[in-house]
Each structure stands twice: as structure tokens, then as C-alpha cells.
Design a protein around this motif. Sequence first.
Motif, PDB file in Angstrom:
ATOM      1  N   ARG A  51      -1.752 -50.185 -38.985  1.00  0.00           N
ATOM      2  CA  ARG A  51      -0.339 -49.896 -39.165  1.00  0.00           C
ATOM      3  C   ARG A  51      -0.305 -49.007 -40.392  1.00  0.00           C
ATOM      4  NH1 ARG A  51       1.111 -55.762 -37.969  1.00  0.00           N
ATOM      5  NH2 ARG A  51       1.944 -55.743 -36.094  1.00  0.00           N
ATOM      6  N   GLU A  52      -0.949 -49.125 -41.360  1.00  0.00           N
ATOM      7  CA  GLU A  52      -0.977 -48.246 -42.476  1.00  0.00           C
ATOM      8  C   GLU A  52      -1.728 -46.938 -42.222  1.00  0.00           C
ATOM      9  OE1 GLU A  52      -4.080 -47.996 -46.466  1.00  0.00           O
ATOM     10  OE2 GLU A  52      -2.861 -49.825 -46.037  1.00  0.00           O
ATOM     11  N   LEU A  53      -2.557 -46.876 -41.317  1.00  0.00           N
ATOM     12  CA  LEU A  53      -3.559 -45.541 -40.918  1.00  0.00           C
ATOM     13  C   LEU A  53      -2.224 -44.681 -39.992  1.00  0.00           C
ATOM     14  CD1 LEU A  53      -5.755 -43.681 -40.911  1.00  0.00           C
ATOM     15  CD2 LEU A  53      -6.685 -45.275 -38.821  1.00  0.00           C
ATOM     16  N   CYS A  54      -1.633 -45.316 -39.220  1.00  0.00           N
ATOM     17  CA  CYS A  54      -0.608 -44.864 -38.176  1.00  0.00           C
ATOM     18  C   CYS A  54       0.431 -44.301 -38.897  1.00  0.00           C
ATOM     19  CB  CYS A  54      -0.309 -45.861 -37.196  1.00  0.00           C
ATOM     20  SG  CYS A  54      -1.140 -46.475 -35.914  1.00  0.00           S
ATOM     21  N   ALA A  55       0.808 -44.897 -40.399  1.00  0.00           N
ATOM     22  CA  ALA A  55       1.802 -44.411 -41.048  1.00  0.00           C
ATOM     23  C   ALA A  55       1.575 -42.855 -41.805  1.00  0.00           C
ATOM     24  CB  ALA A  55       2.374 -45.276 -42.069  1.00  0.00           C
ATOM     25  N   ALA A  56      -0.165 -42.677 -41.792  1.00  0.00           N
ATOM     26  CA  ALA A  56      -0.247 -41.530 -42.316  1.00  0.00           C
ATOM     27  C   ALA A  56      -0.751 -40.216 -41.298  1.00  0.00           C
ATOM     28  CB  ALA A  56      -1.688 -41.850 -43.322  1.00  0.00           C
ATOM     29  N   ALA A  57      -0.607 -40.629 -40.313  1.00  0.00           N
ATOM     30  CA  ALA A  57      -0.646 -39.838 -39.066  1.00  0.00           C
ATOM     31  C   ALA A  57       0.290 -38.831 -38.680  1.00  0.00           C
ATOM     32  CB  ALA A  57      -1.049 -40.819 -37.545  1.00  0.00           C
ATOM     33  N   ALA A  95      10.384 -44.172 -36.046  1.00  0.00           N
ATOM     34  CA  ALA A  95      11.178 -44.602 -37.186  1.00  0.00           C
ATOM     35  C   ALA A  95      10.230 -45.335 -37.999  1.00  0.00           C
ATOM     36  CB  ALA A  95      12.387 -45.587 -36.656  1.00  0.00           C
ATOM     37  N   ALA A  96       9.209 -46.203 -37.479  1.00  0.00           N
ATOM     38  CA  ALA A  96       8.675 -47.082 -38.154  1.00  0.00           C
ATOM     39  C   ALA A  96       7.267 -46.421 -38.843  1.00  0.00           C
ATOM     40  CB  ALA A  96       7.937 -48.224 -37.286  1.00  0.00           C
ATOM     41  N   TYR A  97       7.047 -45.314 -38.178  1.00  0.00           N
ATOM     42  CA  TYR A  97       5.558 -44.700 -38.557  1.00  0.00           C
ATOM     43  C   TYR A  97       5.751 -43.155 -38.838  1.00  0.00           C
ATOM     44  CZ  TYR A  97       3.724 -49.062 -37.294  1.00  0.00           C
ATOM     45  OH  TYR A  97       3.249 -50.176 -37.234  1.00  0.00           O
ATOM     46  N   GLY A  98       6.893 -42.452 -38.793  1.00  0.00           N
ATOM     47  CA  GLY A  98       7.125 -41.147 -39.107  1.00  0.00           C
ATOM     48  C   GLY A  98       6.356 -40.117 -38.807  1.00  0.00           C
ATOM     49  N   ALA A  99       5.771 -40.333 -37.555  1.00  0.00           N
ATOM     50  CA  ALA A  99       4.605 -39.655 -36.652  1.00  0.00           C
ATOM     51  C   ALA A  99       5.231 -39.170 -35.318  1.00  0.00           C
ATOM     52  CB  ALA A  99       3.533 -40.386 -36.558  1.00  0.00           C
TER      53      ALA A  99
END
Length: 285
Positions: A129-135, A172-176
Motif C-alpha cells: 500500500r505504501e509503495l502504491c502511494a508513491a507510484a 483517492a486512496a493512493y493519489g496515482a
Amino acid sequence: MQKKVLALHDLSGFGRSSLVPVIAVLSAAGHQCVPLPTAVFSSHMAIPGWVTTDLTDAMQGTIEQYERIGLRFEAVYAGFLSSVGQIDRVREAAARLKAPGGIVLIDPVMGDNGRVYATLTAALCARMRELCAAADIITPNTTEAAILLGRDPASRPSGPDEAWEWIHALCAAYGAQVVLTGLDFAEGRVGTGCLSDEGGALSLHQRIDRYYPGTGDLFAAVMLAALLNGGKLADACTHAGAFVKDCIAYTAAQQTDPMHGVQFEKLLGRLSSRPADTGNAPMSI
């Protein structure tokens, strides 16, 4: 200028999954694929008796060498990751090796067909989940999207309205930018939904009633190749979906063992130029 892709994924020798189709597709599309294997498998994990070697420890040195010699990549693409340490390596590679304006594409490989993979631990899920938020772009299937959203992995969108609710929730959750694969709410059809700053689209094509491992890797690679060739996300998804469908249709006609993967090799010539009109126009929002 030829574009370079750093592909962090496992290398499965037999079965046409992971880095095997990724390298072939990106090369056919005119890009340079630089593989950084996370692990080596004798075959993909759906074939019994596989053996593997974990390469987490080797990844750090590779990243450091590439930085020392000045390599920069127009895309950093991560697929199968088997440990928290590998997630750290992907984040480090993106921070140190991505070219200005480059793409970080994360395919959060965690499950399929409503089932979570045995390799997925609670710690790995949290870090994914953390990695997806940085994608910049994430490409979950419906099982993985449910995991990312904290929902039942066996749940899936039952129609277009629910598909859009899932896609917007992921954004919305991951900003990607989001590409949600495996949508099958329309009888006889299967496809994707995507959303970016340019808008979104659902793109469905004929469903061929066969299951082949590795088609998600094939889709992500074709989509990324199209994006690097200047395509928009919705068009790239339509192009990739049509290519995967044609590969499945060709392979089904050969009547080979589905566990051997799709025979994409004879269709690679289609990827040697920029995507043309596939005849599968997306349904725009």
C-alpha cells in the motif's frame, strides 16, 4: 531517443510470465528493457515443483552500480515482489534512478481470481500500500484492488457504476493514475477501467473463456510501451487489452497447455510501431 525501462520483477524460466513477456514486449516496441530480477524461478508458481532463488541481496548492489554509471530510466516498473526488503529496493530505485518526468508503474501483485497469493503476508500487504502511494500509475486486478481498499478479496464490481466507484476510491486512496484490470461485469466481455488527469474510460473486449498465467504482465508491458511511445492512458489500455485478447485467441487455437502461457511471440511484430486504431474504442466518461 530510445527510452529505458528498469523492470523489477521475478524471472520465471518457463511459463511465459513475469520478465519473459516484459522484456520481449518492451524490446519489440523499440524501448530498452533493463531487467532487475527480484527472484529466479524455474517456472511460474502455478506449475508444480518449481524451485527459486531469492535475489533481494543482489538488488542493492545493482541499483548502486547503475547510479554510479549515471543510468536514468524513463520508467521504473515493478511487478512481483516477495518481501518487504524488495519493496524498499523498488522505492530506492525509483528515487535514485528515475529520469526527470519519468514514470513509476507499480503492478501490485498480491492475488487473482478472488484469492490471495500464499506469498502475501500482512507486513508485505501494508508496505505494498505504501509503495502504491508513491507510484505514478498502479495496475491492480480486481482482487488486488479489493485488498488495497480493505475489502473482501473475493468481491468485484458488478457493473460500470461500481467499477467507477472502485477506480475513484483507488485514486483517492493512493493519489496515482489507476488502471483496474479484470472487469467482467458484462456478459461475454472483459477489460479494464482507467482514470488519469486526462479523464477515464472503460474498455471492454470479447471474453475468451481460457485462463493463462502471465497475461497481467503482458498487459502491463504493452500498456507501458504505448505510454512511452506517446499514447494516452485510455488508448494504451485499449491497445494492450486488444493485444492480450488476440494472444489468448491465437493460443487457444493451438490447444496447448494453458499453464504454458500465451504464445505472444508470433504477434510481437504488431508492437513494432506506434499503436494504431484497434477497433475497440473505449467508453469515455
